[in-house]
Design a protein around this motif. Structure first.
Motif, PDB file in Angstrom:
ATOM      1  N   ALA A 184       0.869  -1.275   0.185  1.00 22.69           N
ATOM      2  CA  ALA A 184      -0.155  -0.002   0.062  1.00 22.69           C
ATOM      3  C   ALA A 184       0.787   1.173   0.315  1.00 22.69           C
ATOM      4  CB  ALA A 184      -0.856  -0.050   0.826  1.00 22.69           C
ATOM      5  N   ALA A 185       0.340   2.333  -0.304  1.00 26.11           N
ATOM      6  CA  ALA A 185       0.853   3.614  -0.181  1.00 26.11           C
ATOM      7  C   ALA A 185       0.087   4.717   0.146  1.00 26.11           C
ATOM      8  CB  ALA A 185       1.443   3.883  -1.637  1.00 26.11           C
ATOM      9  N   GLY A 186       0.863   5.806   0.701  1.00 26.33           N
ATOM     10  CA  GLY A 186      -0.109   7.086   1.142  1.00 26.33           C
ATOM     11  C   GLY A 186       0.725   8.333   1.272  1.00 26.33           C
ATOM     12  N   ALA A 187      -0.042   9.426   1.455  1.00 28.85           N
ATOM     13  CA  ALA A 187       0.478  10.587   1.507  1.00 28.85           C
ATOM     14  C   ALA A 187      -0.334  11.278   2.643  1.00 28.85           C
ATOM     15  CB  ALA A 187       0.236  11.380   0.269  1.00 28.85           C
ATOM     16  N   TYR A 188       0.420  11.901   3.544  1.00 28.32           N
ATOM     17  CA  TYR A 188      -0.132  12.336   4.842  1.00 28.32           C
ATOM     18  C   TYR A 188       0.500  13.941   4.865  1.00 28.32           C
ATOM     19  CZ  TYR A 188      -1.296   7.833   6.376  1.00 28.32           C
ATOM     20  OH  TYR A 188      -1.899   6.634   6.252  1.00 28.32           O
ATOM     21  N   THR A 189      -0.233  14.860   5.019  1.00 28.61           N
ATOM     22  CA  THR A 189       0.083  16.374   5.089  1.00 28.61           C
ATOM     23  C   THR A 189      -0.286  16.618   6.512  1.00 28.61           C
ATOM     24  OG1 THR A 189      -0.321  16.616   2.660  1.00 28.61           O
ATOM     25  CG2 THR A 189      -0.191  18.594   4.128  1.00 28.61           C
ATOM     26  N   MET A 190       0.850  17.522   7.157  1.00 30.94           N
ATOM     27  CA  MET A 190       0.573  17.668   8.345  1.00 30.94           C
ATOM     28  C   MET A 190       0.042  19.174   8.680  1.00 30.94           C
ATOM     29  SD  MET A 190       3.845  18.342  11.287  1.00 30.94           S
ATOM     30  CE  MET A 190       4.144  16.605  11.422  1.00 30.94           C
ATOM     31  N   GLY A 191      -0.636  19.353   9.398  1.00 31.51           N
ATOM     32  CA  GLY A 191      -1.626  20.738   9.723  1.00 31.51           C
ATOM     33  C   GLY A 191      -0.818  21.372  10.526  1.00 31.51           C
ATOM     34  N   ASP A 192      -1.068  22.894  10.934  1.00 35.75           N
ATOM     35  CA  ASP A 192      -0.392  23.875  11.751  1.00 35.75           C
ATOM     36  C   ASP A 192      -0.022  23.378  13.235  1.00 35.75           C
ATOM     37  OD1 ASP A 192      -0.046  25.436   9.306  1.00 35.75           O
ATOM     38  OD2 ASP A 192      -2.107  26.658   9.786  1.00 35.75           O
ATOM     39  N   ASP A 193      -1.000  22.352  13.522  1.00 34.55           N
ATOM     40  CA  ASP A 193      -0.950  22.252  15.090  1.00 34.55           C
ATOM     41  C   ASP A 193      -0.240  20.959  15.260  1.00 34.55           C
ATOM     42  OD1 ASP A 193      -2.519  20.389  13.572  1.00 34.55           O
ATOM     43  OD2 ASP A 193      -4.293  20.626  14.935  1.00 34.55           O
ATOM     44  N   GLY A 194       0.658  20.532  14.148  1.00 33.41           N
ATOM     45  CA  GLY A 194       1.654  19.316  14.219  1.00 33.41           C
ATOM     46  C   GLY A 194       1.134  18.061  14.305  1.00 33.41           C
ATOM     47  N   VAL A 195      -0.102  17.729  13.830  1.00 35.80           N
ATOM     48  CA  VAL A 195      -0.570  16.347  13.660  1.00 35.80           C
ATOM     49  C   VAL A 195      -1.203  16.496  12.077  1.00 35.80           C
ATOM     50  CG1 VAL A 195      -0.988  15.679  16.005  1.00 35.80           C
ATOM     51  CG2 VAL A 195      -2.878  17.131  14.612  1.00 35.80           C
ATOM     52  N   PHE A 196      -1.599  15.221  11.832  1.00 35.10           N
ATOM     53  CA  PHE A 196      -2.077  15.167  10.301  1.00 35.10           C
ATOM     54  C   PHE A 196      -3.285  15.956   9.891  1.00 35.10           C
ATOM     55  CE2 PHE A 196       0.746  11.418  10.278  1.00 35.10           C
ATOM     56  CZ  PHE A 196       1.898  11.778   9.448  1.00 35.10           C
TER      57      PHE A 196
END
Length: 145
Positions: free
Chosen positions: A107-119
């Motif tokens: 499997a593959a994925g892309a995760y983007t972090m928000g301003d509060d330090g979590v995804f």
């Protein structure tokens, strides 16, 4: 960005430990999580999605095989493995009883972090046909008009 790698490790460990609370803490309260099974928004829906996986595959593990960081996004590949012993809920509401089959697929994925330090978002990709075939789901292709 070292912290994004640590966050991915925390998410992977929470999934492998089947700890729903730790999983959702890796996401913002308004996070969007997209999988072939559908789109989940917020902690309640993301938690529900993982609860379904944990029920269907109580021994599931994700082993990271590659990762790359670009600014606030981490791209990762992993191997999913688990034994289908619990009820698997398919999109559309169909329930597939546990088959006892071992499932292993990439499997593959892309995760983007928000301003509060979590995804703030996650997108997961895998071969659905391989997944369903390995679980023993009786899927048949039908022609449409």
């Amino acid at each position: 960005m070292a912290e994004i790698g640590a966050l991915l490790d925390a998410l992977t460990d929470a999934i492998s430990s089947q700890d729903e609370e730790r999983v959702v803490r890796c996401f913002t309260t308004r996070a969007v999580f997209v999988t072939p099974a559908g789109v989940m928004e917020g902690h309640e829906q993301i938690g529900w999605y993982f609860r379904q996986l944990f029920t269907a595959f109580p021994d599931m593990r994700n082993e990271i095989t590659a990762r790359a960081v670009l600014d606030d996004t981490i791209i990762t590949e992993w191997t999913f493995s688990g034994t289908h012993t619990g009820v698997l809920l398919l999109p559309g509401g169909t329930e597939v009883m546990g088959t006892g089959r071992r499932v292993v697929f990439p499997a593959a994925g892309a995760y983007t972090m928000g301003d509060d330090g979590v995804f703030a978002s996650g997108r997961v990709y895998y071969d659905q046909w391989a997944f369903y075939r390995q679980t023993g789901c009786d899927l048949r292709l039908r022609r449409t008009a």
